[in-house]
Design a protein around this motif. Sequence first.
Motif, PDB file in Angstrom:
ATOM      1  N   THR A   1       0.822  -1.205   0.000  1.00  0.00           N
ATOM      2  CA  THR A   1       0.000   0.000   0.000  1.00  0.00           C
ATOM      3  C   THR A   1       0.862   1.264   0.000  1.00  0.00           C
ATOM      4  N   THR A   2       2.126   1.114  -0.293  1.00  0.00           N
ATOM      5  CA  THR A   2       3.097   2.219  -0.445  1.00  0.00           C
ATOM      6  C   THR A   2       3.480   2.917   0.862  1.00  0.00           C
ATOM      7  N   LEU A   3       3.102   2.358   1.990  1.00  0.00           N
ATOM      8  CA  LEU A   3       3.416   3.041   3.242  1.00  0.00           C
ATOM      9  C   LEU A   3       4.854   2.791   3.681  1.00  0.00           C
ATOM     10  N   THR A   4       5.395   1.683   3.283  1.00  0.00           N
ATOM     11  CA  THR A   4       6.740   1.309   3.710  1.00  0.00           C
ATOM     12  C   THR A   4       7.537   0.914   2.470  1.00  0.00           C
ATOM     13  N   SER A   5       8.829   1.200   2.511  1.00  0.00           N
ATOM     14  CA  SER A   5       9.673   0.789   1.395  1.00  0.00           C
ATOM     15  C   SER A   5      10.140  -0.642   1.640  1.00  0.00           C
TER      16      SER A   5
ATOM     17  N   GLY B   1       2.014   7.057  -6.194  1.00  0.00           N
ATOM     18  CA  GLY B   1       0.842   7.922  -6.285  1.00  0.00           C
ATOM     19  C   GLY B   1      -0.284   7.255  -7.078  1.00  0.00           C
TER      20      GLY B   1
ATOM     21  N   ARG C   1      -1.907   4.551  -4.974  1.00  0.00           N
ATOM     22  CA  ARG C   1      -2.817   5.083  -3.949  1.00  0.00           C
ATOM     23  C   ARG C   1      -4.183   5.428  -4.517  1.00  0.00           C
ATOM     24  N   LYS C   2      -4.211   5.837  -5.787  1.00  0.00           N
ATOM     25  CA  LYS C   2      -5.511   6.167  -6.394  1.00  0.00           C
ATOM     26  C   LYS C   2      -6.383   4.932  -6.546  1.00  0.00           C
TER      27      LYS C   2
ATOM     28  N   LEU D   1      -7.482   1.170   1.963  1.00  0.00           N
ATOM     29  CA  LEU D   1      -6.755   0.452   3.012  1.00  0.00           C
ATOM     30  C   LEU D   1      -7.441   0.632   4.345  1.00  0.00           C
TER      31      LEU D   1
ATOM     32  N   LEU E   1     -10.261  13.923  -0.132  1.00  0.00           N
ATOM     33  CA  LEU E   1      -8.847  13.672  -0.423  1.00  0.00           C
ATOM     34  C   LEU E   1      -8.676  12.648  -1.557  1.00  0.00           C
ATOM     35  N   TYR E   2      -9.714  11.844  -1.796  1.00  0.00           N
ATOM     36  CA  TYR E   2      -9.708  10.988  -2.988  1.00  0.00           C
ATOM     37  C   TYR E   2     -10.179  11.797  -4.201  1.00  0.00           C
ATOM     38  N   ARG E   3     -10.526  13.060  -3.959  1.00  0.00           N
ATOM     39  CA  ARG E   3     -11.009  13.997  -4.987  1.00  0.00           C
ATOM     40  C   ARG E   3     -12.320  13.540  -5.606  1.00  0.00           C
TER      41      ARG E   3
END
Lengths: 321, 268
Positions: free
Chosen positions: A51-55, A73, A76-77, A81, A104-106
């Motif tokens: 989910t891109t939170l951690t490398s 990015g 995330r779209k 989660l 925030l998800y626009r």
Amino acid sequence: MTNIIEARGLVKHYGEVKALDGLDVSVPEGTILGLLGPNGAGKTTAVSILTTLTSADAGSATVAGADVFSSPGEVRKRIGLSGQYAAVDEHLTGFENLDMIGRLYRLGKVTSRQRARELLDRFDLADAADRPVKTYSGGMRRRLDLAGALVAETPVLFLDEPTSGLDPRSRIELWAIIGELVARGTTLLLTTQYLEEADRLADDILVIDHGKAIAHGTANRLKDMVGGERIEVTVGDHDLSNARSVMSTFSLGEMQVDERNRHLVVPVSGGAAALTQALRSLDGAGVEVRDVMLRRPTLDDVFLTLTGHAAEEEESVEELV
Amino acid sequence: MSRIAAALGDGAVIAKRNLIKIKRVPDILIFVLISPIMFVLLFAYVFGGSIDIPGGSYREFLIAGIFAQTVVFGATFTGVGLADDMQKGIINRFRSLPMSRAAVVVGRTASDVVYNVLSLIIMALSGLVVGWRIHNGFASALAAFGLLLLFAYAISWIMAFVGLIVPSVEVINNAGFMVIFPLTFVANTFVPSQNLPTPLRVFAEWNPVSAVTQAAREGFGNLPVGTPEPTGWALESPVLYTLIWTLVIIAIFAPLSVRRYRTMAHRR
Ligand SMILES: Nc1ncnc2c1ncn2[C@@H]1O[C@H](COP(=O)(O)OP(=O)(O)OP(=O)(O)O)[C@@H](O)[C@H]1O
Ligand SMILES: [Mg+2]
């Protein structure tokens, strides 16, 4: 079928700890993968990376066609989660939390508000919608957080222990919601400690331990891996040795005998027919049968056999199903 | 959507969320608003009698200094707010959303402007009560308030960066005080800088807090004929000097803070 989630050789260190040790994950479109493993196995770490939170220290991963490491990015779209710990704002109301997520998800003002109300209804939070989350119970927060994951109706969902802290009714309700989502084509990765839940929901189960996959397949395949059917029988006070000799003629392998409880576990094949036969023979030998059942291995057995430790099941799920 | 537009749009959503918190936890607001009143009264009545400003009254001289000090102190809220955000569960939600990576910091510095507007209003009212007056007309007074807010906004970005570096909310309070106390006291805020011993005087003359104070005094017309003229280019062109500092600070600390947020967001 294309894989919507595809990860190869994920490695993650936290100092000395190797949280992930070359993990592969693949989830075909429109299916549910259950990630199963004991505490500290690396489930949350895997979810955080996807989910891109951690490398990650090594490996590659794509989610819904976007590369997790080079275009986070885009990922995330396309994902929703709900993490292991509720990520909600205490000072906002339930409605304000979901509305903010929508913005925030626009999704735009109108859609965000509408979606927020819908989800509050769906998660049985309508009555508490306009109260600050500070006043919510643990299970209510959990539900709000789950609703947050669904705001944008993304094609991929990650739910880390979604039913922990939910009461039986909410748990069943969530299972229903998950069913609807998958019917609409959503792809889902969920982690769980509840084997019953994995058994019931997941198309595929990936068992991990120490950051590595140790088994992969449908619930049935995993059960077959740890062995076939067994007859479990409990006999009367003075019948143990008798029962033992009768049952040894049916046993395909080593019998487990619990002398104190006069309980025998006998590996067999042939299902109901074998059971009928065994009961006849026991009866013929004058053995008093106090309790008997034919059992297929449960995921608990799979778990125990594969990881060598019992799953941390906090409460029995039996009564729900 | 361009990155700047995204940062502003999402920043506005975050700022709104921060403002809702002010509404829900009014205790914070009360603290923010009472301490400036206390400052005005303390300085006006405790020091007011013993400090002499040639040509004018100490209270008139004082108020702009208190304005400057209070809005600069207000910037620590930015750091506290961010440090707090980073510890709360909601940050994980923000990190997983397709929002601008600058939004959390942009929104925080923006919502803190509201704190400063409120405390300026309260201070101006208490100032009027103790005898402070605007002498140069409304427009130039408004410009002075605008400059104070702009300068405070810049300091907010410094504190944002500090708030993202420190490990906890407690540390930021102490760290903030350690930097901001000398910065606001070794200045012309409470006494004319001419009265200070030489090394401090030089520091005070080039201290941007002095410049913004000087600019505000000029804007309010609180420097009657006979008030000692400041020396040094900074205090002779205080508006320009303040604007330069403001731009330089934002140009340095905005990218630093955003980058820091990104890496932090990625590390956990
Ligand atoms: N931020 C962190 N810092 C240091 N170590 C960590 C961190 N996060 C996870 N670990 C370690 O990595 C390993 C895997 O943790 P992870 O949270 O992924 O396990 P899990 O399978 O989700 O466990 P649980 O069922 O308890 O949630 C553990 O040994 C844990 O101690
Ligand atoms: Mg976990």
